[in-house]
Design an enzyme around this catalytic site. Structure first.
Site, mmCIF file in Angstrom:
data_model
loop_
_atom_site.group_PDB
_atom_site.id
_atom_site.type_symbol
_atom_site.label_atom_id
_atom_site.label_comp_id
_atom_site.label_asym_id
_atom_site.label_seq_id
_atom_site.Cartn_x
_atom_site.Cartn_y
_atom_site.Cartn_z
ATOM 1 C CG ASP A 57 -11.966 0.279 -5.778
ATOM 2 O OD1 ASP A 57 -11.608 0.585 -7.029
ATOM 3 O OD2 ASP A 57 -12.383 1.079 -5.061
ATOM 4 C CG ASP A 66 -13.829 -24.110 0.522
ATOM 5 O OD1 ASP A 66 -15.007 -24.283 0.561
ATOM 6 O OD2 ASP A 66 -13.081 -24.977 0.782
ATOM 7 C CD GLU A 89 -11.984 -25.118 4.660
ATOM 8 O OE1 GLU A 89 -11.915 -25.678 5.647
ATOM 9 O OE2 GLU A 89 -11.600 -25.659 3.755
ATOM 10 C CD GLU A 111 -6.782 -15.352 1.120
ATOM 11 O OE1 GLU A 111 -6.457 -15.052 -0.273
ATOM 12 O OE2 GLU A 111 -6.359 -16.446 1.648
ATOM 13 C CG HIS A 164 -2.646 -12.821 -1.315
ATOM 14 N ND1 HIS A 164 -1.242 -12.902 -1.326
ATOM 15 C CD2 HIS A 164 -3.003 -13.965 -0.695
ATOM 16 C CE1 HIS A 164 -0.798 -13.851 -0.696
ATOM 17 N NE2 HIS A 164 -1.896 -14.657 -0.347
ATOM 18 C CG MET A 209 1.179 -10.983 4.130
ATOM 19 S SD MET A 209 -0.527 -11.308 3.637
ATOM 20 C CE MET A 209 -0.356 -11.709 1.958
ATOM 21 C CG ASP A 244 -0.050 0.598 41.800
ATOM 22 O OD1 ASP A 244 -1.328 0.782 42.433
ATOM 23 O OD2 ASP A 244 -0.081 -0.278 41.016
ATOM 24 C CB ALA A 296 1.265 26.489 24.608
ATOM 25 C CG ASP A 325 1.433 21.815 12.359
ATOM 26 O OD1 ASP A 325 0.829 22.783 12.058
ATOM 27 O OD2 ASP A 325 2.372 21.107 11.438
#
Length: 559
Positions: free
Chosen positions: A220, A256, A259, A278, A281, A295, A338, A443, A496
């Site tokens: 992807d 790049d 860099e 990136e 984006h 961003m 403490d 519980a 739950d």
């Protein structure tokens, strides 16, 4: 003027459909023969005789001045409409190549996010005018590596902006072999990218999996480093400084390689921070023109507390939605430091756990983690319940699963195999709490009454810690002991989790994606007619506890 044009300040850019700029357009190695000819009317050309248009100073254009003022306002610079030194400095900072203002079909703007650029639709409009240059077929390997035109996607998403993001819940990514950086070790590149993906996964119901073996068509998001004309991309990099990376919505990411990227250093450009930006984006976000946002278009050195801020989270959640339960166990862990008692809140699900930072309303950075890492010796998954007996003469922590119970030693941070009294663990629940048989759903220990409530199905059993026996008349129906304040609004059973929150000074029942708050002393002072231990109206768990998100198993930390 070039800066304002390139980044969409004069006119929004149709980024996903940009033509090749400063790059030779890839051509087919086997072009079709020129066996037919079409004669069409030529385009008229401006008459250069007496024309002063080319000599006109572009800075005198009202459009230019408006664009400059907009740029200055968005960047917190004094709005002068002039290209002063402060504006030049802002324009010269290292930045992302993604435009600050983009156009597209059905461009959407999330108005709830102040000082942000628009979030745009995935499908960009195209101009079918016969005066445009006809499309040129690319080489096959280039079309696989860089795909600006995206296929039509499903709009069945979880967020408020369908069509802006990926429709799948698990995305595969790959650092292309031809796109490794010459500056960094391969493992360092991949680990930094994996962590960058994970940071987004920690706030949205989307997981990322590095895939190095599947066919390229199944990947992807493809990433790579390159210099100048690179990786078949339509946009060339400009060398050291200024543009450091760029990405395409629902597409690919390029860095790049001129860099100075670093991973474990305070010098240079931090690859993790650039990658997080990136990826934003690629997931569908535009630039957020606000200091503190990951961003924002300009690169700022990474600090030790680098993370997605509140506005980044809300922006991406407007596309993909928020993370929701259910959870297997929830509790507050109380400990002494403490001479002061402190607490942390934990959520357990399957084989993982999250620590929730109540003061910030978010999970701890880096969670979830495996239960076996944080809680040695207890069952490694699907823990039914946790109980902390916190009385003046007894301080003991227990984990329950199935028919057994484990006691935890907070001093050694591990489960007991044998405590100081010679009791061996794990043991049957009925041996530790006579009359109580497992398994239980959940519980909790009630500080007010010194009772442990064990929940199973639709029933609850109250166990007296002081007398070490079940209270007379139990078990009872949960709805009879904890009645509904609003008729018909009650979880009934199969809970739950039930836990007392020190942060909220209240007890909560949790089932699936909902919670019910138990009537407390504060509620009774406000409304004395409320039933004792009554359950107030339900609300969604995500409205009380934020961003408890799972991540792909390959990115769960193991140490």
């Amino acid at each position: 003027q070039q800066f304002l044009e390139r980044y969409g300040w004069i006119q929004p850019k149709d980024w996903n459909n940009l033509k090749y700029e400063d790059v030779s357009v890839p051509v087919d190695e086997d072009p079709a023969p020129q066996d037919s000819y079409v004669i069409s009317e030529g385009l008229s050309q401006p008459n250069s005789i007496g024309s002063k248009e080319r000599d006109t100073d572009p800075t005198l254009s009202p459009q230019y001045n408006d664009a400059l003022r907009s740029f200055q306002k968005a960047n917190g610079i004094q709005v002068t409409g002039r290209l002063d030194e402060e504006t030049k400095l802002a324009m010269s900072k290292p930045r992302c190549g993604f435009p600050d203002n983009i156009s597209g079909q059905n461009a959407a703007n999330n108005e709830s996010l102040s000082n942000t650029t628009s979030l745009n639709d995935t499908e960009s409009s195209t101009n079918n005018s016969s005066t445009e240059t006809p499309p040129i077929r690319r080489k096959r390997f280039l079309s696989r590596l860089i795909q600006h035109a995206q296929k039509k996607r499903s709009t069945q998403l979880l967020g408020d902006n369908p069509g802006l993001g990926f429709s799948k819940k698990t995305l595969k990514w790959r650092l292309m072999k031809e796109g490794y950086s010459a500056q960094l070790e391969e493992d360092n590149q991949r680990s930094a990218l994996a962590l960058a993906f994970r940071m987004w996964s920690e706030v949205i119901p989307l997981q990322f999996e590095e895939d190095t073996v599947s066919p390229l068509s199944e990947i992807d998001i493809k990433l790579g480093f390159g210099k100048g004309t690179h990786l078949g991309c339509s946009q060339a990099f400009d060398g050291p400084g200024k543009e450091i990376a760029h990405a395409w919505r629902l597409g690919n990411i390029h860095f790049d390689d001129d860099e100075h990227f670093t991973v474990h250093s305070s010098e240079g450009l931090n690859l993790l921070k650039v990658a997080v930006h990136e990826i934003g984006h690629t997931l569908g976000l535009s630039h957020i023109l606000r200091p503190g946002s990951v961003m924002q278009p300009n690169y700022t050195p990474r600090d030790s507390n680098f993370e997605l801020d509140w506005q980044d989270r809300k922006a991406i959640q407007s596309i993909y939605g928020v993370c929701e339960g259910p959870f297997k166990t929830v509790f507050d862990w109380v400990w002494k430091s403490d001479q002061t008692y402190r607490f942390n809140t934990y959520f357990f699900r399957s084989d993982r756990y999250w620590m929730y930072e109540n003061r910030y309303n978010r999970t701890r950075y880096g969670d979830p983690n495996f239960i076996t890492i944080g809680w040695p010796g207890v069952p490694n998954s699907n823990i039914d319940a946790y109980v902390h007996i916190f009385a003046s003469n007894r301080d003991a922590q227990y984990f329950f699963k199935g028919t057994q119970v484990w006691r935890f030693d907070p001093q050694r941070n591990m489960a007991y195999t044998e405590d100081s009294y010679g009791n061996r663990y794990p043991k049957l629940i009925s041996d530790e709490f006579p009359g109580v048989s497992g398994p239980v759903d959940t519980a909790f220990y009630d500080l007010r009454t010194n009772l442990i409530y064990f929940f199973k199905g639709n029933d609850v059993t109250a166990f007296s810690v002081g007398r070490n026996q079940i209270e007379r008349g139990y078990p009872k129906r949960i709805i009879d002991v904890f009645p509904a304040v609003t008729s018909g609004d009650h979880p009934i059973g199969n809970l739950d989790a039930v836990y007392f929150s020190y942060a909220h000074r209240a007890t909560f029942f949790i089932k699936d994606k909902f919670y019910w708050k138990v009537v407390g002393n504060g509620d009774l002072k406000y409304n004395p007619t409320l039933p004792y231990n009554g359950l107030l109206s339900q609300d969604r768990v995500v409205n009380k506890w934020f961003d408890i998100c799972d991540v792909h198993s390959s990115t769960v930390f193991t140490s």
